[in-house]
Design a protein around this motif. Structure first.
Motif, PDB file in Angstrom:
ATOM      1  N   TYR A 171       0.965  -1.120  -0.034  1.00  0.00           N
ATOM      2  CA  TYR A 171      -0.134  -0.036  -0.079  1.00  0.00           C
ATOM      3  C   TYR A 171       0.814   1.252  -0.013  1.00  0.00           C
ATOM      4  N   TYR A 172       0.714   2.330  -0.802  1.00  0.00           N
ATOM      5  CA  TYR A 172       1.525   3.423  -1.050  1.00  0.00           C
ATOM      6  C   TYR A 172       0.711   4.680  -0.496  1.00  0.00           C
ATOM      7  N   LEU A 211       8.704   4.629  -7.206  1.00  0.00           N
ATOM      8  CA  LEU A 211       7.584   3.926  -7.414  1.00  0.00           C
ATOM      9  C   LEU A 211       7.261   3.221  -8.668  1.00  0.00           C
ATOM     10  N   GLU A 214       2.792   2.952 -12.684  1.00  0.00           N
ATOM     11  CA  GLU A 214       1.344   2.866 -12.550  1.00  0.00           C
ATOM     12  C   GLU A 214       1.114   3.256 -11.173  1.00  0.00           C
ATOM     13  N   VAL A 215       1.702   3.104 -10.491  1.00  0.00           N
ATOM     14  CA  VAL A 215       1.329   3.599  -8.856  1.00  0.00           C
ATOM     15  C   VAL A 215       1.457   4.865  -8.859  1.00  0.00           C
ATOM     16  N   ARG A 243      -1.293   6.689 -10.746  1.00  0.00           N
ATOM     17  CA  ARG A 243      -2.524   6.882 -10.150  1.00  0.00           C
ATOM     18  C   ARG A 243      -2.627   7.772  -8.833  1.00  0.00           C
ATOM     19  N   GLY A 280      -4.819   6.465  -3.572  1.00  0.00           N
ATOM     20  CA  GLY A 280      -4.253   5.432  -4.256  1.00  0.00           C
ATOM     21  C   GLY A 280      -5.458   4.760  -5.310  1.00  0.00           C
TER      22      GLY A 280
END
Length: 341
Positions: free
Chosen positions: A4-5, A49, A52-53, A56, A267
Motif C-alpha cells: 500500500y502506498y 514507485l 502505474e502507482v 494513479r 491510491g
C-alpha cells in the motif's frame, strides 16, 4: 504480499522540482509511506514507485457534476429527517428545507439531501417515506431556481431513482453498494457520479463493538473492492468518489487512524469525500457536548484533511467552513479563491 502506498502530502509554496502533484490538486509529494500488513512502514522516494502507482497517485481526478476538483469543494448537508443526530427536525418541513437549501447554495458546491437518518442506532425508513421526504424538496429546489448540484444520500435504488427524476445529479451511498443490488446498475444507466462509503453494518448495529485487523488497510481494501464492483457495473472510475466513513462502525481510535493517513485513499484513483462534521469524535476531543457547538472542531478536522489533498468536505456549517477554507488555501498557496458565482 500486498503493498500500500500512502503519499506524504506537503502543502507549501516551496515545491522542489522533483515533486509530484497529489491527485492533480493543490498538494504535492516526493515521498511515500510504503505499508504491508504485519510489517512496519517504510519511507521511500516517490520517484522509485512503479510507474502505474505513481500515475494513479498524481493524475488529476474526474469532475463532479459540473465541477472540477482541482481545489477543495464543499458539500452542504440537508437532512429532511426528524431524527438526524445534529439537526433532526430542523428542516423536515418542505418550506424549512427549501429555505436552508437556498442559504447553503450561496457557498456550497453541492447539496447532499437525505431522508433517512444514519446516526448510530437509527432504524430503517420505508422507501415510500424516504421518497416523500426527499424528491419533492429536490423538485422544489429546481423549480425555484436553485441550480447547485444535488446529491441524494440514500442506500436504496428506488429512492435514488425518484431523486434523479426530480433533478438530483449524483448518488451518495453510505452502505458502499452493500444494501441494494439495484443501485449500481441504476447509477450506471443514469450516467451520474456515485460516492461509495465504508461501513461495516447497518446504522442500527454499526457501533456494536467494531473491530479491524488494521483499520486503515481494511477500509482501503473494502473501498477498492467496491470501486471495482461499481466499475464492473458500468460506472466510470472518474465518476466514483470514496468516503472512509468516519463514525460508521468505528471507535475514536479508528477514526483518528483514518484521518491521520487519509491520503492513502488517493491510491484508489478517485476523489476523496470526508464527512466528519459535528460527529461524536469532534465533541469528545473538542469537549463540545452539543452537536451544534462543534463547528470549530469540525472545521479543524476538515482543514487537516484538505492538507492531505481531500477534495470534498461534507459539512453542516457551510458558511463557516467556506470562510476558513478560503483563508487556509490563500495562506498556504498564495492564491485567493475566486468568489462563487
Amino acid at each position: 504480499m500486498t503493498e500500500y502506498y500512502r503519499p506524504i502530502p506537503v502543502f507549501d509554496v516551496a515545491r522542489p522540482s522533483e515533486a509530484f502533484p497529489l491527485a492533480g490538486g493543490w498538494t504535492w509529494f516526493d515521498r511515500v509511506e510504503l505499508m504491508r500488513r504485519g510489517a512496519p512502514p517504510r519511507i521511500v522516494p516517490a520517484r522509485d514507485l512503479p510507474k502505474e502507482v505513481l500515475m494513479r497517485l498524481s493524475e488529476p481526478r474526474g469532475a463532479l457534476p459540473g465541477l472540477g476538483v482541482q481545489h477543495p469543494r464543499i458539500m452542504g448537508i440537508l437532512n429532511v429527517t426528524p431524527d438526524s443526530f445534529s439537526d433532526g427536525g430542523l428542516h423536515d418541513a418542505p418550506a424549512a428545507a427549501l429555505a436552508h437549501a437556498r442559504e447553503m447554495a450561496k457557498e456550497a458546491d453541492i447539496i447532499d439531501i437525505g431522508g433517512e437518518s444514519t446516526r448510530p442506532g437509527a432504524k430503517d425508513v420505508p422507501v415510500d417515506l424516504e421518497i416523500h421526504r426527499t424528491a419533492p424538496v429536490i423538485a422544489a429546489m429546481r423549480a425555484t431556481g436553485i441550480s447547485t448540484p444535488v446529491s441524494i444520500d440514500t442506500r436504496k435504488a428506488s429512492v435514488a431513482q425518484a431523486a434523479l427524476d426530480a433533478g438530483a445529479d449524483m448518488v451518495n451511498d453510505v452502505s458502499g453498494l452493500g444494501f441494494d443490488a439495484g443501485l449500481a446498475p441504476l447509477v450506471a444507466e443514469r450516467g451520474v457520479p456515485l460516492c461509495i462509503m465504508h461501513s461495516v453494518a447497518t446504522p442500527a448495529t454499526m457501533q456494536d463493538d467494531p473491530t479491524y485487523e488494521d483499520v486503515l488497510l481494511d477500509v482501503y481494501d473494502f473501498l477498492s473492492e467496491r470501486v471495482e464492483i461499481a466499475v464492473s457495473a458500468g460506472i466510470p472510475r472518474q465518476w466514483i468518489l470514496v468516503d472512509p466513513g468516519i463514525g460508521f462502525g468505528k471507535t475514536l481510535a479508528h477514526n483518528l487512524a483514518l484521518l491521520a493517513r487519509i491520503s492513502l485513499f488517493h491510491g484508489l484513483g478517485c476523489p476523496i469525500l470526508l464527512g466528519v462534521s459535528r460527529k461524536r469524535m469532534i465533541g469528545s476531543i473538542g469537549r463540545a457536548a452539543e452537536a451544534r457547538e462543534r463547528a470549530p472542531g469540525s472545521v479543524a478536522a476538515a482543514l487537516a484533511a484538505v492538507a492531505q489533498g481531500t477534495q470534498i468536505l461534507r459539512v453542516h456549517d457551510v458558511a463557516q467552513t467556506a470562510q476558513a477554507l478560503r483563508l487556509f488555501m490563500a495562506v498556504n498557496s498564495g492564491i485567493v479563491p475566486e468568489e462563487k458565482k
